[in-house]
Design a protein around this motif. Sequence first.
Motif, PDB file in Angstrom:
ATOM      1  N   LYS A   1     -14.161   0.633  18.124  1.00 25.06           N
ATOM      2  CA  LYS A   1     -14.812   1.295  19.250  1.00 25.06           C
ATOM      3  C   LYS A   1     -13.856   2.363  19.776  1.00 25.06           C
TER       4      LYS A   1
ATOM      5  N   ASN B   1     -19.356  -3.124   9.953  1.00 20.90           N
ATOM      6  CA  ASN B   1     -19.589  -3.702  11.272  1.00 20.90           C
ATOM      7  C   ASN B   1     -19.662  -2.567  12.295  1.00 20.90           C
TER       8      ASN B   1
ATOM      9  N   SER C   1     -16.964   1.169  11.559  1.00 20.37           N
ATOM     10  CA  SER C   1     -16.391   0.033  10.842  1.00 20.37           C
ATOM     11  C   SER C   1     -15.006   0.374  10.336  1.00 20.37           C
TER      12      SER C   1
ATOM     13  N   SER D   1     -21.692  -8.297  10.925  1.00 19.28           N
ATOM     14  CA  SER D   1     -21.595  -7.512   9.700  1.00 19.28           C
ATOM     15  C   SER D   1     -22.954  -6.938   9.319  1.00 19.28           C
TER      16      SER D   1
ATOM     17  N   HIS E   1     -14.772  -4.050  13.657  1.00 18.13           N
ATOM     18  CA  HIS E   1     -15.541  -3.094  14.448  1.00 18.13           C
ATOM     19  C   HIS E   1     -14.536  -2.215  15.196  1.00 18.13           C
TER      20      HIS E   1
ATOM     21  N   SER F   1     -18.621   4.229  17.840  1.00 17.35           N
ATOM     22  CA  SER F   1     -18.117   3.066  17.119  1.00 17.35           C
ATOM     23  C   SER F   1     -18.332   3.238  15.627  1.00 17.35           C
TER      24      SER F   1
ATOM     25  N   ASP G   1     -20.987  -3.857  15.948  1.00 14.23           N
ATOM     26  CA  ASP G   1     -20.430  -5.108  16.460  1.00 14.23           C
ATOM     27  C   ASP G   1     -21.425  -6.260  16.350  1.00 14.23           C
TER      28      ASP G   1
END
Length: 128
Positions: free
Chosen positions: A7, A115, A37, A121, A5, A35, A118
């Motif tokens: 961010k 992801n 993946s 998955s 993840h 955010s 968060d």
Amino acid sequence: NSVVHVKTQSTAQPVFNPWADFFGYQQQPQVQQSSGSGVIISTDGYIITNNHVVEGAEKLVVSLNNNKSYEAKIIGRDPSTDIAVIKIDESNLPAVIWGNSEEVKIGQWVIAVGNPFDLTSTVTAGIV
């Protein structure tokens, strides 16, 4: 375990507001968070993600599947292909095993694991 993840945090300047001048107040820059993946591509911390996830980011935090978080830095970006490479300072990470796209055939099922929220998955399925 190779999916992470990402961010991001950046500062956005306020948009023009004529009322701010009229009433004499100052608009403050706003902190923005987003955010997405990423996927660990080498055991020494290189991660591939989308350019639109990291573009303009002032701070990057990567969360691994084991709930550990690391600050990351941007290594390179390509807006035309929407790809970016970032890096965390860690070793012995679970890097993804690369496949061979030349072996993929029309009609095969594929999945994309991510992801972005968060949530450990997310999975999307499709057909080539």
